[in-house]
Design an enzyme around this catalytic site. Structure first.
Site, PDB file in Angstrom:
ATOM      1  CE  LYS A  29     -32.625 -66.622   5.902  1.00 25.11           C
ATOM      2  NZ  LYS A  29     -33.332 -67.266   6.765  1.00 25.11           N
TER       3      LYS A  29
ATOM      4  CG  HIS B 170     -22.569 -61.334  13.097  1.00 20.92           C
ATOM      5  ND1 HIS B 170     -22.917 -60.264  12.645  1.00 20.92           N
ATOM      6  CD2 HIS B 170     -23.739 -61.966  13.279  1.00 20.92           C
ATOM      7  CE1 HIS B 170     -24.310 -59.902  12.558  1.00 20.92           C
ATOM      8  NE2 HIS B 170     -24.959 -61.063  12.843  1.00 20.92           N
TER       9      HIS B 170
END
Ligand code: GLN
Ligand code: ZN
Length: 771
Positions: free
Chosen positions: A116, A701
């Site tokens: 992020k 994932h």
């Protein structure tokens, strides 16, 4: 008069043209020339738009095919060695390989890590450094962008990430910190700036958001060294900070030999005094008074008050009006919201509208004829702001008084965890190492198609409902057959874990075109929380209750927590985030209680976003954690002790917030641990986490199906450090992105692993056989 600047404009295009072009290019459906043409027209469009909006300092080089930090890494030749075979060939192929990984023509490389961008929901590609990293100006992207704009008649201000922030954003292998690379990096910046100067640039925007963070003594010294070198370029540098106030770094920032400094007055209006105290008579001051992180109209009155105060101190000609940060984090243009109701729309400003606000503010603060010209715009703004403030749609007195009445008792379960655990075990009678999942099951093409048809009216509500019942039934039947101890209903009725709740809560609105870039070609359309939040009726009870009728096993109910709903939305700016979060918490609390009443005795409240809400400055962290934890507790604590509250968090480092996670007091927490081979679990062990934990035993994932032995190994690791009675067995996260065949194989292996370890726990000697 005061001039205007923008710090960056969204690059996805007003209709997400870049997303579409990128995805077609990756699929091989369009040529590289077509992709480049799209990119070029978006850039031209953006420059034109900003010019038309009377922006003086128009940014260039704010464009990126994937990410601006990755742009710098390829520009500087900071290419990790695993991509060596791709160097000196097709630069775009190398770029996308670093962004997304590559499996083609004998090349098999994983992507760089993504994380992020400060406290935003934008993700950047993390630079990878080691002591042997060398830098060279391999592609001069800012120069190309500057020249491209110039050819179109725009004299722009190129944007470059500053050397200290660039290094601090990277990950350094080995002992030394990334800043030790500064002497090798500075010559490249010198060369870059010289080329921009030569091309005719007057100003360069040099982004140093790290200047607004807590800095080590080493970093502070590095700032001095770096900017003493960059000063020699002879260019005017606009040292640009955002996302937090300069605070203790204010003196340092203004002491650097730069021609101007930009500060974020939206996040920290109070820093203006310190800014005015430290600014040097030679420096230009760029004030970010239009929120680059949100979608609300700027309230002009306080913004003009700040600008006027600054003008009195430094004078008109040293003042630049700007957004708080790049407009990358806002949607492009409100004109594309053709279906939004007029009342809501008049409260909003997207990127285009923010440019216009900046121009108006500059005129207003300059006085004279300009101010007279914008008088109608100021009046209209005052009216819109007042209308929003007093709108009946925003205020719900019942919600306000209910929140005011919240007391400590409402934040706590009746008894402490050990007593609750006993009551829960007596009720639930689960085997040791109980198996469960995180909630969602595959959102197959059929599920998405049915939802789309229902939304467009092609499928009736009754038929859609019947479809969901059938799909849910198949999912529950499957879980029973697979012998999963705590089944879930599968979340087929949900599009997205926040949107699903936002659509049912009062105080939320949705846009048609409010897209912002999350990473690469991925865009999100966050809900807008515009008013007091309440829950008109139950949101999930229907599906959890239905699922419970299908089996005797205890069904786990599934909710998104208040902090995550807050964090992944555009939040109203007229009250503290804490207040909004607690309103959401009360709504979730009602849902939790209703689920319990409906016979659901395990309820999971997902909070994957708790960690990313952490403020950037250490001094602000405790107060955030306090209200975030209280919000979770408020949502969870309305139930009987025998009802088991779960929470789930993925992709988080827990070390520095362990106390807060424990304070949430969930009976069970599931976390992502498999990618780090249980390393993340260590924080729980070191802390002596008292409640139950479900360390994820496989990575959802990846399409790869893990073997039972791998999960056994991971679980053994967990059992070495946790009490067996503490441990749950589950995947890392929800399964919605996976296909059914993989899910069935992986969960069969997971249940097998749990059973094997159960047997070993029952007969300790069995363990010897497996080492
Ligand atoms: N319950 C959600 C799911 O399974 C949790 C998703 C998340 O943590 N991101 O999809
Ligand atoms: Zn998750």
């Amino acid at each position: 008069m005061a001039t205007t600047a923008n710090l960056g404009f969204p690059r996805i295009g007003a209709q997400r043209e870049l997303k579409k072009a990128l995805e077609s290019y990756w699929k091989g459906d369009v040529t590289v020339e077509a992709l480049e043409a799209t990119a070029k027209s978006i850039r031209a469009e953006n420059w034109k738009r900003q010019h038309k909006a009377q922006i003086t300092h128009i940014p260039s080089a704010d464009f990126a095919y994937y990410d601006q930090v990755l742009n710098h890494s390829v520009m500087f030749g900071a290419i990790p060695s695993r991509y060596a075979s791709l160097k000196n060939k097709d630069p775009l192929a190398l770029y996308f390989a670093m962004a997304r990984g590559l499996q083609k023509d004998g090349v098999d490389v994983v992507a760089c890590e993504m994380t992020k961008w400060f406290d935003t929901n934008y993700h950047y590609i993390v630079p990878e450094f080691s002591a042997s990293t060398e830098f060279a100006l391999e592609q001069n992207l800012p120069l190309a962008a500057y020249n491209e704009a110039k050819a179109l008649g725009f004299n722009t201000r190129p944007v470059v990430i500053g050397p200290i922030t660039y290094l601090l954003l990277g990950k350094m292998k080995g002992e030394a910190g990334a800043l030790s690379l500064l002497p090798k990096l500075l010559p490249v910046y010198t060369e870059l700036l010289a080329s921009l100067k030569q091309a005719g640039a007057e100003w360069v925007q040099i982004d140093e958001p790290c200047l607004a963070l807590d800095l080590s003594a080493e970093a502070k010294a590095a700032y001095k060294t770096a900017y003493e070198t960059l000063e020699k370029s002879g260019l005017k540098l606009m040292l640009t900070t955002y996302f937090a106030g300069l605070r203790d770094n204010a003196e340092l920032a203004f002491a650097l030999p730069v021609a101007g400094v930009h500060v974020d007055l939206v996040r920290e209006p109070n820093q203006l005094d310190a800014v005015l105290k430290n600014v040097k008579p030679t420096q230009v001051l760029s004030l970010g008074v239009v929120d680059g992180r949100n979608i609300w109209k700027t309230d002009f009155a306080p913004a003009i008050a700040l600008l006027t105060k600054a003008k009195a101190a430094v004078g008109d000609d040293r003042l630049i009006v700007a957004p708080s940060c790049s407009l990358l984090h806002t949607p492009v243009d409100l004109v594309h919201e053709t279906k939004m109701d007029d009342e809501l729309k008049q409260w909003l400003a997207y990127g285009q509208q923010k440019l216009e606000e900046i121009a108006v503010l500059a005129q207003a603060v300059s006085g004279g004829q300009g101010a007279a010209d914008v008088k109608p715009a100021l009046d209209a703004n005052a009216q819109a702001i007042a209308a929003r403030r007093t709108s009946k749609r925003i205020h719900n007195d019942a919600v306000k008084s209910r929140l005011a009445a919240v007391d400590e008792k409402m934040l706590s379960r009746k008894q402490p965890f050990p007593q609750r655990a006993q009551a829960q075990q007596a009720l639930l009678k689960l085997p040791p190492l109980p198996t469960t999942t995180i909630g969602s099951f595959p959102q197959t093409a059929a599920v998405r198609e049915a939802r789309a048809k229902f939304k467009s009216g092609a499928l009736s509500a009754a038929d859609y409902d019947a479809f969901l019942e059938k799909t849910t039934r198949e999912c529950v039947d499957y879980q029973v057959k697979a012998d999963i101890d705590v089944p879930v209903h599968g979340e087929f009725e949900r599009n997205d874990m926040v949107e699903y709740f936002g659509e049912q809560l009062a105080g939320f609105a949705f846009s048609q075109n409010g897209w912002v870039q999350s990473y690469g070609s991925r865009c999100v359309k966050p809900p807008f929380i515009f008013g007091d939040v309440s829950r008109p009726s139950p949101m999930t009870v229907r599906w959890s209750k239905f699922a419970q009728t299908l089996t005797d096993r205890p069904m786990k109910g599934m909710l998104t927590g208040p902090v995550t709903i807050l964090q992944w939305s555009f939040v109203r700016d007229d009250q503290p985030r804490e207040t909004t979060c607690k309103q959401i918490a009360l709504a979730i609390r009602d849902e939790v209680v209703d689920l319990e009443k409906a016979g659901i005795r395990l309820i999971q409240i997902d909070e994957p976003a708790v960690r990313e809400g952490l403020p950037l400055r250490n001094a602000d962290k405790q107060s955030y954690l306090k209200w975030a934890v209280d919000s979770f507790r408020l949502s969870a604590a309305g139930v009987e002790d025998a009802t088991q509250i779960h929470t789930h968090m993925c992709y988080a480092e827990f070390n520095d917030i362990m106390q807060s996670i424990a304070d949430m007091d969930a009976d069970v927490i599931s976390i992502e641990t498999s990618r780090s081979a249980m390393e993340l679990l260590q924080a729980f062990v070191d802390f002596k986490y008292p409640n139950q934990v479900g360390p994820g035993v496989y990575d959802i994932h990846s399409p790869r199906v893990p073997k039972a032995e791998e999960m056994v190994t991971l679980l053994r690791k967990a059992l070495e450090v946790l009490e067996p009675s503490q441990v749950w067995v589950n995947p890392d996260c929800g399964l919605k992105t996976r296909g059914w065949p993989e899910v069935e194989q992986a969960l069969a292996a997971m249940v097998g692993a749990a059973k094997q370890l159960r047997a070993e726990l029952a007969t300790p000697n069995a363990k010897v056989a497996n080492g």
